[in-house]
Design an enzyme around this catalytic site. Structure first.
Site, PDB file in Angstrom:
ATOM      1  N   LYS A 106       3.568 -25.478 -32.387  1.00  7.91           N
ATOM      2  CA  LYS A 106       2.438 -26.369 -32.250  1.00  7.91           C
ATOM      3  C   LYS A 106       1.538 -25.681 -31.358  1.00  7.91           C
ATOM      4  O   LYS A 106       1.764 -24.894 -30.629  1.00  7.91           O
ATOM      5  CB  LYS A 106       3.140 -27.759 -31.627  1.00  7.91           C
ATOM      6  CG  LYS A 106       2.184 -28.708 -31.838  1.00  7.91           C
ATOM      7  CD  LYS A 106       2.347 -29.521 -33.277  1.00  7.91           C
ATOM      8  CE  LYS A 106       1.510 -30.702 -33.628  1.00  7.91           C
ATOM      9  NZ  LYS A 106       2.318 -31.625 -34.588  1.00  7.91           N
TER      10      LYS A 106
HETATM   11  N1  GLU Z   1       0.915 -31.865 -37.804  1.00  3.68           N
HETATM   12  C1  GLU Z   1       1.772 -32.177 -38.901  1.00  3.68           C
HETATM   13  C2  GLU Z   1       3.038 -32.674 -38.091  1.00  3.68           C
HETATM   14  O1  GLU Z   1       3.210 -33.102 -37.084  1.00  3.68           O
HETATM   15  C3  GLU Z   1       1.953 -31.201 -40.082  1.00  3.68           C
HETATM   16  C4  GLU Z   1       2.411 -29.895 -39.513  1.00  3.68           C
HETATM   17  C5  GLU Z   1       2.594 -28.960 -40.782  1.00  3.68           C
HETATM   18  O2  GLU Z   1       2.246 -29.115 -41.832  1.00  3.68           O
HETATM   19  O3  GLU Z   1       2.994 -27.675 -40.199  1.00  3.68           O
HETATM   20  O4  GLU Z   1       4.203 -32.649 -38.599  1.00  3.68           O
END
Ligand code: GLU
Length: 419
Positions: A106
């Site tokens: 993240k």
């Molecule tokens: N931000 C989204 C989540 O928290 C998607 C993450 C992604 O597609 O890599 O799941």
């Protein structure tokens, strides 16, 4: 003194507790208690007025045991190291529970993007991408949208990365615009997954979707797509909210009209003048008499302080971490079922995976194909988690973490520890 909420500590609490339930020794799973790699960057940006502001940015690889790191990038004024770490960890468990071949990662920048111009956001994104460039890539770590970012931001990341590499690298991010190799169905994928999770839990409880009172907190991408799809499924959405206010109508809101109203950038619900609606606070919204409650905004919305006041029968976590660990036992005692985030909101990363696969193969799937594959993956994961919860006589959160932890631990076992 009241304990300060720390989402990473929440994550560790769950990991330790399900590891115990699975009979693991500390050394069986200790690697997954720590993020593999954390990068903190300072991101200087020339503002439109010529001044320079420096923003704090992060990118964390929580785990790469099952594949490259994967997860969104958040632009929000409350972003901090502990939050990014937790969000990255949740991604590792999310990818494992739906069994897509990724670890978890993240990123985030501590910034209120609504206070920046489009040009400032672009410059911020370019510089942030340059700063995290050494640790991202289609086989290393693949960012995607999260709170405060979108397909346009992904396009800028993809372009910046490609400029450094000297050739186009569409697979470095997912959630891109379709013209750059984005996948059809990706924008609505998280909401579609939340719809599937809601539909499946209602099915298990022998409840009809039609007319089921539903409350949604948050009208960002996830909340609004969830509202649209649940409305189409026949649920009765009685309240929704955004940062400005909540709105409530006992016999059901006009969701298409609200979504149309919010489709103009910068529009807020407080200016919506729908027939018969009542404005309510965030607290009132969360505590409404309803069957389904879908928190689709940020972490820690339901915790020790308000868990006793929640009147919903089912909580489907569309956001990451909206129910704090401290609330789980209270909700359980009160007979409130929680469909956990790592399962309920996994539709986004599942279609991100499809996008990445399409990029690698230079293919573009039809939207029907994307949706059908998403349906398969989500229903399978839901069934596995549900079966595990019956087998272990535990909450869906614990069973989802068990399914995921077993996959991660098994990957570690067969890989061994280097050197
Ligand atoms: N931000 C989204 C989540 O928290 C998607 C993450 C992604 O597609 O890599 O799941």
């Amino acid at each position: 003194m009241e304990k300060v909420y720390n989402p990473y500590e929440d994550l560790l609490t769950i990991i330790d507790s399900v590891a115990g339930m699975l009979g693991y020794e500390e050394s069986d799973y200790s690697v997954i208690r720590y993020p593999e790699r954390e990068l903190k960057v300072s991101v200087p940006v020339e503002m439109d007025d010529g001044t320079i502001k420096v923003f704090e940015g992060y990118r964390v690889h929580y785990s790469t045991l099952r594949g490259p790191a994967k997860g969104g990038i958040r632009y929000h004024q409350d972003v901090n190291a502990e939050e990014v770490k937790a969000l990255a960890g949740w991604m590792a468990f999310k990818c494992a529970v739906v069994n897509v071949p990724y670890g978890g990662g993240k990123g985030g920048v501590k910034v209120d993007p609504t206070k920046l111009s489009q040009k400032e956001i672009n410059r911020l994104t370019r510089r942030y991408t340059a700063m995290i460039l050494p640790i991202i890539g289609p086989e290393i770590d693949i960012p995607a949208p999260d709170v405060g970012t979108n397909a346009d931001v992904m396009a800028v990341i993809m372009d910046t990365y490609s400029m450094f590499k000297g050739h186009s690298v569409p697979g470095v991010v997912t959630g891109k615009p379709i013209q750059l190799g984005g996948s059809l169905g990706r924008t609505e994928a998280t909401g579609r997954g939340v719809m599937i999770a809601t539909r499946e839990i209602l099915k298990k409880l022998h409840m009809e979707p039609k007319g089921t009172p539903t409350v949604i907190q948050g009208m960002g991408n996830v909340g609004s797509q969830t509202a649209r799809l649940l409305n189409e499924l026949g649920l009765k959405i009685i309240a929704v909210s955004d940062v400005s206010t909540g709105i409530y109508k006992e016999d059901g809101l006009n969701i298409p009209e609200i979504l149309d109203f919010l489709s103009v950038r910068g529009t807020l619900l407080k200016d919506y003048k729908g027939e018969g609606i009542k404005f309510i606070s965030n607290k009132e919204l969360l505590e409404l008499e309803t069957v389904v409650l879908i928190p689709a905004a940020l972490e820690n919305q339901i915790n020790e302080a308000n868990a006793n006041d929640i009147k919903a029968k089912i909580i489907v976590e569309a956001a990451n971490g909206p129910v704090a660990v401290s609330a789980d036992p209270i909700l359980k005692d009160r007979g409130i079922l929680v469909v956990p985030d790592i399962l309920a909101n996994s539709g986004g990363v599942v279609v991100s995976y499809f996008e990445w696969v399409q990029n690698i193969q230079s293919l573009a799937w039809e939207v029907e194909n994307v949706n059908a594959e998403l349906e398969k993956v989500m229903v399978k994961a839901f069934e596995e988690v549900y079966a595990k919860s019956l087998e272990k006589n535990t909450t869906l959160r614990n069973s989802a973490y068990m399914v995921a932890l077993e996959r991660i631990v098994n990957a570690k076992k067969v890989r061994g520890i280097f050197p």
